[in-house]
Design a protein around this motif. Structure first.
Motif, short mmCIF file in Angstrom:
data_model
loop_
_atom_site.label_atom_id
_atom_site.label_comp_id
_atom_site.label_asym_id
_atom_site.label_seq_id
_atom_site.Cartn_x
_atom_site.Cartn_y
_atom_site.Cartn_z
N ILE A 54 -37.65 -22.33 -11.26
CA ILE A 54 -36.52 -21.41 -11.07
C ILE A 54 -36.58 -20.28 -12.09
O ILE A 54 -36.42 -19.10 -11.76
N GLN A 84 -27.86 -22.68 -11.72
CA GLN A 84 -28.66 -22.96 -10.55
C GLN A 84 -29.54 -24.19 -10.76
O GLN A 84 -29.69 -25.02 -9.86
N ASN A 90 -29.42 -27.62 -8.56
CA ASN A 90 -30.61 -28.21 -7.97
C ASN A 90 -30.87 -29.62 -8.49
O ASN A 90 -31.29 -30.52 -7.75
#
Length: 516
Positions: free
Chosen positions: A24, A151, A155
């Motif tokens: 990411i 994020q 996840n």
């Protein structure tokens, strides 16, 4: 096993979470750099630097791109770091923060981490060139680390949910698998199964009977060493077809009708075997194969014959006891009647006969096994009114250890009994035995004054089942057994006979166990 599965899932979850967070962050950094590059090459941005108010052109364009791409900020500045665009309009015209512009002003494209006016962020930096190739400013596109971490957390939560579900499924699967395995192994632990396997192998190969197991298609699953020796097979036979190695038709018949077949006598490649066959079934009762145990009939016959001869030996001793009991009763009667002279004469006659017989048996024959057999035969001959003479020149020392009593009972017992039968109808029946161990062989010679044997009959004497006698009693086995016992000791039997002139059987047994 469950603990190992849990540890494996946790390890894989950690590994994938780490890889996911790196991925990411790498993707956001790459996006920031690509946006910075794209903006630095836009002609409208480059041309705006030549106007009196670059921010008027650059700010609307930068904001439009920022909102459409989701970037936290897009800042365009000149060589001095003065901003021409910023998400917060009040920051335009102020100096850029973070201290990470130096490499961009040197013409490099890169991703950096720095704390700006909006907080710590991941930034993509790109220099802006004019038409002359001179660096006139730079573009900085960034994403807040807080948003990136959020994020990653989202996840990671998804990964943890999937991992948790995988753990639950693995626990349920492990439980069901364990239950099925324990059901198949009848609740035994692995070490118990290993112990049973070793015990089964030990028993399997130690039994004297041959054991053969086949599957439904006729392929061999197991065969122990006694079976291989009996069938003259060497090497592994696993998964080989049983056809040609054993009477397969019989095995297939048992599989077809599904009933055990005990003690079936079969002839196979020159030998007779006794076979017990049982079908194998699974839990649903379906036949999956057959297991057969078998042994050479010769061994069983030898055992039965030995028992028969021992019984005959016992009968001979019983005859001896019966004979002497009768004589004692006669002697007692004579004494009761006062016939002392006749009683004395009877004692003298018996003593003389016994001394003559026993002097040879006890003085010249030293082996107790032979002594016992001869005493029994003397009593039997006396009961049958047969003159049984042991040659006065007979001599015999103690026999070698490899010649057992069972061998002697079969050999001498059958030959002497055969001589008794041969003279049973004669007017003056007589049988003579000569024994000697002078030389390398032990010799037994039995002579009778019977009717003799025809020349054509002599080769058939030792065939099992052959007899010249009549009657319902099974005959034709005594001499065959004697011949087998002699051959077992590496000896030979010779027969000399002429019609009406009697028969002589001569047995030669080597003193050593290697044969002559």
């Amino acid at each position: 096993m469950l603990l190992f599965g849990f540890f494996l899932i946790v390890l894989l979850t950690g590994y994938f979470s780490y890889k996911e967070s790196n991925q990411i962050e790498e993707n956001r950094g790459r996006l920031a750099l690509e946006l910075a590059k794209s903006l630095s090459f836009m002609p409208s941005v480059i041309e705006a630097f030549d106007t009196d108010d670059p921010a008027k052109t650059i700010q609307p364009l930068a904001e439009k791109i920022r909102k459409s791409t989701g970037a936290e900020f897009i800042v365009v500045g000149n060589r001095q770091g003065i901003r021409y665009s910023h998400p917060v309009p009040s920051e335009i015209g102020k100096k850029m923060k973070g201290g990470d512009n130096k490499r961009a002003l040197q013409g490099k494209y890169y991703v950096s981490r720095a704390k700006g006016s909006l907080g710590p962020s991941l930034r993509g930096k790109a220099p802006i060139y004019n038409k002359q190739g001179e660096i006139i400013g730079l573009v900085s596109v960034g994403f807040l680390l807080e948003d990136i971490n959020e994020q990653i957390t989202n996840n990671l939560q998804k990964v943890l949910v999937v991992s948790f579900l995988a753990l639950i499924v693995s626990i349920i699967g492990s439980f069901m698998l364990s239950r099925n395995i324990r059901k198949d192994t009848m609740g035994l632990e692995p070490y118990e199964i290993a112990a049973l396997y070793k015990e089964k192998n030990a028993v399997y190969h130690s039994v004297k009977e041959g054991i053969l197991a086949i599957k439904k298609d006729g392929r061999i699953t197991n065969m122990n060493q006694p079976a291989k020796r009996l069938l003259n097979i060497e090497g592994s036979v696993r998964n080989m077809k049983v056809d040609g190695l054993f009477p397969s038709d019989y095995l297939y018949e048992v599989m077809q009708h599904g009933s055990p077949e005990p003690d079936k006598e079969m002839y196979w490649k020159g030998q007779t075997v006794i076979v017990n066959c049982t079908p194998l079934r699974n839990e649903s009762g379906e036949i999956t194969g057959v297991v057969a145990s078998f042994r050479d009939k010769t061994e069983i016959e030898q055992m039965v014959n030995t028992l028969s001869e021992v019984k005959q030996y016992s009968d001979d001793l019983r005859s001896q006891t019966h004979e002497y009991t009768n004589k004692l009763y006669v002697l007692y009667g004579l004494l009761q009647l006062g016939e002392y002279e006749e009683a004395i004469d009877m004692i003298k006659n018996e003593t003389t006969l016994l001394q003559l017989q026993h002097s040879v048996v006890f003085r010249q024959i030293q082996d107790t096994k032979i002594q016992a057999i001869l005493l029994g035969k003397l009593a039997k001959a006396s009961e049958k009114k047969i003159q049984f003479e042991i040659a006065p020149d007979s001599t015999l020392e103690v026999l070698p250890q490899h010649i057992k009593l069972s061998n002697l009972i079969v050999i001498l017992g059958n030959i002497i009994d055969n001589a008794f039968d041969a003279v049973s109808g004669m007017e003056s029946p007589a049988v003579k035995l000569f024994v000697t161990d002078i030389g390398s062989d032990i010799i037994f010679e039995v002579e009778d004054n019977g009717t003799g044997i025809g020349e054509k009959e002599i080769p058939q004497l030792f065939n099992r089942g052959y007899t010249s006698k009549t009657g319902s009693k099974p005959r034709g086995y005594g001499l065959a057994n004697a011949d087998e016992a002699v051959k077992e000791l590496n000896g030979i039997i010779e027969v000399h006979s002429q019609p009406e002139n009697g028969t002589v059987f001569t047995v030669y047994l080597p003193k050593n166990n290697q044969g002559s």
